[in-house]
Design a protein around this motif. Structure first.
Motif, PDB file in Angstrom:
ATOM      1  N   THR A 137       0.823  -1.201   0.019  1.00 38.66           N
ATOM      2  CA  THR A 137      -0.013   0.040   0.034  1.00 38.66           C
ATOM      3  C   THR A 137       0.932   1.348  -0.117  1.00 38.66           C
ATOM      4  O   THR A 137       1.793   1.325   0.914  1.00 38.66           O
ATOM      5  N   ILE A 138       0.594   2.088  -1.171  1.00 42.43           N
ATOM      6  CA  ILE A 138       1.326   3.493  -1.087  1.00 42.43           C
ATOM      7  C   ILE A 138       0.394   4.414  -1.111  1.00 42.43           C
ATOM      8  O   ILE A 138      -0.658   4.581  -1.876  1.00 42.43           O
ATOM      9  N   SER A 139       0.731   5.383   0.022  1.00 38.83           N
ATOM     10  CA  SER A 139      -0.014   6.609   0.366  1.00 38.83           C
ATOM     11  C   SER A 139       0.597   7.823   0.044  1.00 38.83           C
ATOM     12  O   SER A 139       1.896   7.819   0.680  1.00 38.83           O
ATOM     13  N   LEU A 140      -0.047   8.726  -0.601  1.00 38.04           N
ATOM     14  CA  LEU A 140       0.594  10.165  -0.865  1.00 38.04           C
ATOM     15  C   LEU A 140      -0.289  10.905  -0.130  1.00 38.04           C
ATOM     16  O   LEU A 140      -1.238  11.324  -0.374  1.00 38.04           O
ATOM     17  N   SER A 141       0.648  11.576   1.141  1.00 39.26           N
ATOM     18  CA  SER A 141      -0.201  12.707   1.922  1.00 39.26           C
ATOM     19  C   SER A 141       0.456  13.863   1.645  1.00 39.26           C
ATOM     20  O   SER A 141       1.747  14.249   1.524  1.00 39.26           O
ATOM     21  N   PRO A 142      -0.518  14.973   1.816  1.00 41.77           N
ATOM     22  CA  PRO A 142      -2.013  15.069   1.835  1.00 41.77           C
ATOM     23  C   PRO A 142      -2.661  14.301   0.970  1.00 41.77           C
ATOM     24  O   PRO A 142      -2.623  14.697  -0.260  1.00 41.77           O
ATOM     25  N   ALA A 143      -3.654  13.372   1.406  1.00 39.85           N
ATOM     26  CA  ALA A 143      -4.630  12.807   0.257  1.00 39.85           C
ATOM     27  C   ALA A 143      -5.476  13.755  -0.348  1.00 39.85           C
ATOM     28  O   ALA A 143      -5.870  13.387  -1.599  1.00 39.85           O
ATOM     29  N   SER A 144      -5.850  14.942   0.143  1.00 39.74           N
ATOM     30  CA  SER A 144      -6.584  16.003  -0.545  1.00 39.74           C
ATOM     31  C   SER A 144      -6.035  16.735  -1.634  1.00 39.74           C
ATOM     32  O   SER A 144      -6.532  17.320  -2.593  1.00 39.74           O
ATOM     33  N   LEU A 145      -4.567  16.535  -1.853  1.00 34.87           N
ATOM     34  CA  LEU A 145      -3.883  17.120  -2.784  1.00 34.87           C
ATOM     35  C   LEU A 145      -3.665  16.552  -4.004  1.00 34.87           C
ATOM     36  O   LEU A 145      -2.942  15.463  -4.210  1.00 34.87           O
ATOM     37  N   PRO A 146      -3.983  16.913  -5.238  1.00 33.69           N
ATOM     38  CA  PRO A 146      -3.763  16.341  -6.424  1.00 33.69           C
ATOM     39  C   PRO A 146      -2.641  16.184  -6.712  1.00 33.69           C
ATOM     40  O   PRO A 146      -1.860  17.065  -6.523  1.00 33.69           O
ATOM     41  N   LYS A 147      -2.181  15.234  -7.307  1.00 25.61           N
ATOM     42  CA  LYS A 147      -0.549  14.551  -7.838  1.00 25.61           C
ATOM     43  C   LYS A 147      -0.519  14.155  -8.968  1.00 25.61           C
ATOM     44  O   LYS A 147      -1.287  13.233  -9.503  1.00 25.61           O
ATOM     45  N   SER A 148       0.506  14.823  -9.760  1.00 24.40           N
ATOM     46  CA  SER A 148       0.295  14.483 -11.208  1.00 24.40           C
ATOM     47  C   SER A 148       2.022  14.213 -11.380  1.00 24.40           C
ATOM     48  O   SER A 148       2.681  14.886 -10.872  1.00 24.40           O
ATOM     49  N   GLY A 149       2.144  13.419 -12.610  1.00 22.27           N
ATOM     50  CA  GLY A 149       3.741  13.419 -13.020  1.00 22.27           C
ATOM     51  C   GLY A 149       4.315  12.137 -12.665  1.00 22.27           C
ATOM     52  O   GLY A 149       3.857  11.170 -11.791  1.00 22.27           O
ATOM     53  N   SER A 150       5.657  11.913 -13.042  1.00 16.14           N
ATOM     54  CA  SER A 150       6.357  11.023 -12.830  1.00 16.14           C
ATOM     55  C   SER A 150       7.465  11.091 -11.841  1.00 16.14           C
ATOM     56  O   SER A 150       8.336  10.269 -11.457  1.00 16.14           O
ATOM     57  N   LEU A 151       7.442  12.384 -11.239  1.00 14.23           N
ATOM     58  CA  LEU A 151       8.509  12.821 -10.553  1.00 14.23           C
ATOM     59  C   LEU A 151       8.611  11.896  -9.262  1.00 14.23           C
ATOM     60  O   LEU A 151       9.271  12.233  -8.420  1.00 14.23           O
ATOM     61  N   PHE A 152       7.432  11.347  -8.801  1.00 15.17           N
ATOM     62  CA  PHE A 152       7.524  10.461  -7.448  1.00 15.17           C
ATOM     63  C   PHE A 152       8.035   8.929  -7.641  1.00 15.17           C
ATOM     64  O   PHE A 152       8.124   8.485  -6.705  1.00 15.17           O
ATOM     65  N   ASP A 153       8.574   8.620  -8.853  1.00 16.89           N
ATOM     66  CA  ASP A 153       8.976   7.264  -9.035  1.00 16.89           C
ATOM     67  C   ASP A 153      10.047   7.073  -8.004  1.00 16.89           C
ATOM     68  O   ASP A 153      10.164   6.034  -7.444  1.00 16.89           O
ATOM     69  N   LEU A 154      11.357   7.798  -8.119  1.00 17.95           N
ATOM     70  CA  LEU A 154      12.349   7.509  -7.096  1.00 17.95           C
ATOM     71  C   LEU A 154      11.975   7.224  -5.607  1.00 17.95           C
ATOM     72  O   LEU A 154      12.522   6.702  -5.000  1.00 17.95           O
ATOM     73  N   ALA A 155      10.890   8.420  -5.144  1.00 21.95           N
ATOM     74  CA  ALA A 155      10.548   8.309  -3.874  1.00 21.95           C
ATOM     75  C   ALA A 155       9.941   7.110  -3.454  1.00 21.95           C
ATOM     76  O   ALA A 155      10.025   6.488  -2.359  1.00 21.95           O
ATOM     77  N   ILE A 156       9.011   6.741  -4.209  1.00 24.78           N
ATOM     78  CA  ILE A 156       8.265   5.611  -3.956  1.00 24.78           C
ATOM     79  C   ILE A 156       9.051   4.374  -4.103  1.00 24.78           C
ATOM     80  O   ILE A 156       8.776   3.302  -3.194  1.00 24.78           O
ATOM     81  N   ALA A 157      10.030   4.050  -4.950  1.00 24.25           N
ATOM     82  CA  ALA A 157      10.754   2.934  -5.264  1.00 24.25           C
ATOM     83  C   ALA A 157      11.682   2.959  -3.974  1.00 24.25           C
ATOM     84  O   ALA A 157      11.907   1.526  -3.433  1.00 24.25           O
ATOM     85  N   GLY A 158      12.177   4.057  -3.391  1.00 22.89           N
ATOM     86  CA  GLY A 158      13.061   3.937  -1.996  1.00 22.89           C
ATOM     87  C   GLY A 158      12.225   3.667  -1.044  1.00 22.89           C
ATOM     88  O   GLY A 158      12.821   2.877  -0.210  1.00 22.89           O
ATOM     89  N   ALA A 159      10.960   4.277  -0.781  1.00 26.56           N
ATOM     90  CA  ALA A 159      10.277   3.531   0.390  1.00 26.56           C
ATOM     91  C   ALA A 159       9.810   2.300   0.222  1.00 26.56           C
ATOM     92  O   ALA A 159      10.059   1.506   1.319  1.00 26.56           O
ATOM     93  N   VAL A 160       9.718   1.793  -0.978  1.00 26.72           N
ATOM     94  CA  VAL A 160       9.337   0.268  -0.938  1.00 26.72           C
ATOM     95  C   VAL A 160      10.507  -0.623  -0.616  1.00 26.72           C
ATOM     96  O   VAL A 160      10.378  -1.523   0.078  1.00 26.72           O
ATOM     97  N   LEU A 161      11.623  -0.233  -1.054  1.00 29.74           N
ATOM     98  CA  LEU A 161      12.829  -1.084  -0.792  1.00 29.74           C
ATOM     99  C   LEU A 161      13.152  -0.775   0.730  1.00 29.74           C
ATOM    100  O   LEU A 161      13.708  -1.768   1.611  1.00 29.74           O
ATOM    101  N   ALA A 162      13.076   0.344   1.370  1.00 29.81           N
ATOM    102  CA  ALA A 162      13.132   0.562   2.695  1.00 29.81           C
ATOM    103  C   ALA A 162      12.095  -0.188   3.690  1.00 29.81           C
ATOM    104  O   ALA A 162      12.563  -0.866   4.594  1.00 29.81           O
TER     105      ALA A 162
END
Length: 506
Positions: free
Chosen positions: A66-91
């Motif tokens: 489960t990957i959560s991007l907070s604050p949940a009410s804020l729209p999020k777009s684009g591919s700039l989150f890739d590295l942050a999500i990958a790092g968090a998954v590995l951690a």
């Protein structure tokens, strides 16, 4: 460890907002759930990140992720989150330690092979995160120079996901090969120069006045008289952007994807020239999802050149009135309201008639000419400080020695001196150029002698100039005084300013 956190930034316009990336590993069937108002490009990150982790030789965790991007009410777009999500998954899977990840902002896209790719908007993202107290960032090689424009931050550069893992583990990783773009061109170095323009003394003078005072300019004349040449050379006589202005312009160009690699800082006034088929959204800004900057914002702290102005739609031209007055554009969407800065000088050019044929060769009826210019509304023209007409170049001017024509370097020096005089006079105000000061403050704080105002008063009594027009003529008169080194405008400056505003300097 089944829970990890790191940080990224989402952009609304040119304003960054911090996003906490949380990853939880649970039991059950393998799967990935992404929550937090992601757009389509961000939803696709699930498969992209899994392939990048596997192809980088790291272990992809089993079970439900489960990957959560907070604050949940804020729209999020684009591919700039890739590295942050990958790092968090590995951690979360225990593949990399969490210590460095928790207080680091990661901004990069990932390829399927694990390579990092540059993304748009890194400069405003880093600026916003630094304002929130973050000082450590990880970016792709192509964004390194841009991220390092922000002072007092530590920027780590990784070429791929394996490099990030080595960095998080505290191990030495290969130094990425820095990108080297073209050296930024200095003013007057192999660029457009006013010396290239033949003849047109009135128009050349108007360009100098526009540069010295930050005034809007309208040029009328048949094809081949030099309208586009003059507009393109106006930035060459403008002062370079100061540090704050350069960062603002760079942030907009970063979001728009217009920055050259290796030399990202915009130090020269931008020049934007939209085509006459441009829509209102492309001029003002907008688009599906997260709105992008339009031409008026790409010209921030520079020049917006509207060539063949009557060919534009009237609604498109009238949409320029708000940013001309406010210096910004506000775009409202269901999910968010985005504000883009848009403080620019407007330069318009037009042919004298639809057929654009010179002199007695024109066969356009009077009604057709009226319809042609009807797209230039009165309120828009009222916001133009300088109006000049260009005549065809004569044979003697065409064959004249170019060495006698003043260069941009010479004119730029006079412009700089005039701006310094204006800046000194306006030191105790929020404004630095004559065109920016409101008319009420100009009349109250910098009154002129009655004799100097007589020409404008007579024109107003005859209904030939509006109150807004008087204010604009007064601003031009002050610029004329600054260029001539006089303490304040006299009758000569106000008369010439009125002639330029009304087009009677033709």
């Amino acid at each position: 460890m089944s829970l990890s956190r790191t940080h990224c930034v989402t952009l609304l316009g040119v304003q960054g907002h911090m996003v906490e990336v949380e990853v939880h590993l649970g039991g059950g069937d393998p799967g990935i759930t992404l929550v937090g108002l992601p757009d389509a490009a961000l939803r696709e990150a699930r498969d992209r990140i899994r392939a990048a982790v596997v192809n980088s030789g790291e272990n992809w965790p089993s079970g439900q992720i489960t990957i959560s991007l907070s604050p949940a009410s804020l729209p999020k777009s684009g591919s700039l989150f890739d590295l942050a999500i990958a790092g968090a998954v590995l951690a979360a899977a225990g593949e990399v330690p969490l210590e460095r990840l928790a207080d680091t902002v990661l901004v990069a896209e990932l390829g399927l092979d694990g390579r990092t790719r540059p993304v748009r908007g890194v400069l405003p993202a880093v600026v916003s995160a630094a304002e929130q107290g973050f000082t450590r960032f990880v970016v792709a090689t192509g964004n390194a120079a841009e991220a390092r424009l922000v002072p007092d931050v530590d920027v780590a550069v990784v070429e791929d996901l394996s490099g990030l893992c080595l960095w998080l583990r505290g191990e030495p990783c290969p130094a990425p090969e820095e990108e080297h773009g073209e050296r930024p061109r200095e003013p007057g170095e192999h660029g457009p120069d006013l010396a290239d323009v033949l003849g047109q003394p009135v128009a050349r003078r108007a360009v100098e006045i526009a540069a010295a005072g930050g005034h809007n300019l309208m040029m009328l004349g048949p094809p081949g008289t030099g309208k586009s040449l003059l507009a393109e050379r106006l930035p060459s006589v403008l002062p370079r952007l100061n540090r704050a202005e350069a960062l603002e312009a760079t942030a907009i160009h970063s979001v728009a994807g217009l920055l050259p690699p290796g030399s990202p800082l915009v130090t020269l006034p931008p020049f934007a020239s939209p085509h006459h088929t441009s829509s209102r959204a492309s001029i003002i800004g907008g688009g599906v999802g997260n709105p992008g900057p339009g031409w008026v914002s790409k010209a921030h702290h520079g020049i917006l050149f509207v060539d063949e102005a009557p060919q534009f739609g009237r609604g498109v031209l009238d949409s320029l009135r708000e940013p001309l007055e406010r210096g910004e554009v506000v775009i409202a969407r269901a999910s968010a309201t985005v504000t883009f800065p848009a403080r620019f000088q407007l330069v318009m050019a037009a042919n004298p008639c639809p057929c654009a044929k010179p002199g007695n060769l024109c066969t356009c009826p009077a009604g057709e000419r009226r319809r042609y210019f009807s797209r230039l509304s009165g309120p828009l023209l009222d916001r133009i400080d300088l109006k000049v007409e260009l005549q065809p170049v004569s044979r003697s001017e065409l064959l004249a020695d170019r060495a006698f024509a003043e260069s941009s370097e010479v004119v730029a020096e006079r412009v700089l001196q005039a701006r310094e005089r204006a800046r000194s006079r306006l030191a105790d105000t929020p404004w630095s150029t004559n065109a920016a000061i409101p008319g009420a403050r100009l009349r109250r704080d910098f009154p002129l002698e009655p004799m100097a105002l007589r020409v404008l008063g007579q024109a107003m009594d005859r209904g030939q100039i509006s109150a807004r027009g008087v204010d604009r003529a007064l601003r031009v008169a002050w610029t004329l005084a600054d260029l001539s080194g006089r303490e304040r405008p006299g009758p000569e400056e106000t008369a010439y300013a009125y002639a330029l505003w009304s087009g009677r300097a033709w």
